[in-house]
Design a protein around this motif. Structure first.
Motif, short mmCIF file in Angstrom:
data_model
loop_
_atom_site.label_atom_id
_atom_site.label_comp_id
_atom_site.label_asym_id
_atom_site.label_seq_id
_atom_site.Cartn_x
_atom_site.Cartn_y
_atom_site.Cartn_z
N LEU A 6 -6.48 3.07 5.96
CA LEU A 6 -7.71 2.31 5.32
C LEU A 6 -7.15 1.03 5.09
O LEU A 6 -8.12 0.07 5.37
N THR A 7 -5.96 0.63 4.64
CA THR A 7 -5.45 -0.78 4.56
C THR A 7 -5.49 -1.43 5.93
O THR A 7 -5.96 -2.57 6.35
N THR A 29 1.08 -1.19 0.00
CA THR A 29 0.19 0.07 -0.07
C THR A 29 0.64 1.07 0.08
O THR A 29 2.17 1.24 0.30
N ARG A 30 0.51 2.30 -0.41
CA ARG A 30 0.88 3.74 -0.36
C ARG A 30 0.67 4.24 0.94
O ARG A 30 -0.41 3.74 1.80
N LYS A 52 -0.57 6.72 1.81
CA LYS A 52 -1.63 7.57 1.74
C LYS A 52 -2.84 6.74 2.17
O LYS A 52 -4.12 7.20 2.51
N GLU A 53 -2.84 5.30 1.77
CA GLU A 53 -3.79 4.36 2.10
C GLU A 53 -3.57 3.57 3.26
O GLU A 53 -4.39 2.58 3.32
#
Length: 394
Positions: A225-226, A218-219, A221-222
């Protein structure tokens, strides 16, 4: 490097040394079964180290290196000899090629002494055996060959192939268990290569897959959320060091966190000394020189970590403007004494021998050396947390 190629830093480096016209290049050509090196009766035909990647079973992927003659003369000859000495730093196994019609000389003995000083396993190979009427008895670690007639070339290959080289330490799989979820945080910014992952990310991802773990990429930025989408906490989060600050704020303290760079330093066998070396950052004063060294030679972008981000973080942390010198690839200063400290990348493109050689050189000259990941974590106050997942720091 193609997707199916083993990176140079992951290959065993086998280097051929010796005097001019001992037949190094001819032997390398016979060994690789290719016209890899230019061969001539003219002294000093090989002017720079020549490399060839190949498979040598049962070792596996190797790099064969042909070096300039160690008895070269003149100003240019001295530079060629310096190049040959550089190769010693990344050599896992050395082949000393001697002209059998002349025997060992002082230059050969100097090389043998260097092999021993650096704990490099080696073999003395007497080339041009076809020019001798009788073969004098050999000592241990010696062999006769003829590159011209291809005599004993296969025997030489077999001998080298069965030499035990130092076993690679684990990269990450020993820190987790089969079936564990591991989150890899991979920033995609201006400095990220287009369409691919950088090598440390590839290596960690493959190591986790090989041992049955469940890596999730994942980045940053996410990342939140991950993590929230998982039914349970991941066993480990591994981030690019550049994103350490923001990632450490997102990942709860209960979840183990480290970086690709720290794992690479552990993998190369330099982490403990580099953790110790980070203390030098507290002694930096205005105008001190700091060497920032990278093992690769990528095109530097506007937000490059070595030339932009690290100098910025050093200024922010120390409140002193230090002088930054950079080096890349196999270029590494012989004289390190002008530097107050060295900050080195994880060394993914360099083999363990090269990284350990650079660390030894720094220690011998009294210059502390640390690592990108340890330096960034330290300056953001999270080094202890970043080291905690590693067995050595439990």
């Amino acid at each position: 490097m193609s997707l199916n190629e083993t990176p140079s830093g992951e290959r065993v480096h086998i280097s051929f040394f010796g005097n001019r016209n001992a037949g190094k290049s001819s032997l390398v050509n016979a060994f690789t079964n290719q016209e890899l090196a230019v061969v001539s009766k003219t002294l000093g035909t090989t002017t720079d180290p020549v490399k060839k990647a190949m498979e040598l079973l049962p070792i596996g992927p190797v790099v064969i290196i042909d070096t300039p003659g160690f008895d070269d003369v003149g100003e240019l000859g001295e530079k060629r000899i310096a190049k040959t000495k550089e190769v010693l730093g990344r050599t896992d196994y050395a082949v000393l090629v001697v002209d059998a019609t002349k025997g060992l000389d002082a230059h050969d003995q100097m090389l043998v002494n260097m092999f021993k000083e650096r704990n490099i396993p080696y073999m003395v190979v007497y080339n041009k055996m076809d020019a001798l009427e009788t073969l004098p008895p050999l000592k241990d670690h010696e062999m006769y060959v003829s590159a011209f007639k291809k005599t004993n070339i296969e025997r030489l290959k077999e001998t080298i192939a069965h030499v035990k080289v130092s076993q690679e330490p684990p990269l990450v799989h020993d820190l987790v268990h089969h079936g564990d979820v591991v989150v890899l945080v991979i920033p995609i910014d201006e400095s990220a290569p287009k369409g691919r992952l950088i090598l440390p990310q590839q290596l960690v991802l493959r190591d986790l897959l090989d041992y049955g773990c469940l890596p999730i990429c994942t980045r940053e930025k996410e990342l939140a959320l991950t993590l929230s989408s998982l039914k349970q906490d991941p066993a480990l989060v591994i981030t690019d060091s550049q994103a350490f600050e923001i990632v450490s704020q997102i990942v709860p303290e209960r979840i183990p966190l480290t970086s690709f760079s720290i794992l690479m330093a552990r993998y190369k066998g330099t982490l403990k000394d580099q953790v110790h070396g980070i203390k030098a950052i507290e002694t930096l004063q205005e105008g001190d020189q700091v060497l920032i060294s990278e093992g690769c030679t990528h095109h530097r972008q506007c937000k490059d970590i070595g030339t932009v981000k690290l100098p910025h973080w050093l200024l922010e942390y120390t409140s002193h403007k230090v002088q930054i010198t950079t080096s890349s690839g196999y270029s590494f200063p012989e004289d390190l004494t002008p530097y107050k400290m060295i900050i080195h990348c994880g060394g993914c493109m360099l083999n363990a021998k090269e990284m350990q050689s650079r660390l030894r050189a720094a220690k011998a000259q009294g210059v502390p050396m640390t690592n990108y990941g340890t330096a960034i974590a330290y300056m953001h106050g999270i080094l202890e947390r970043a080291l905690k997942p590693l067995h050595e720091y439990e």
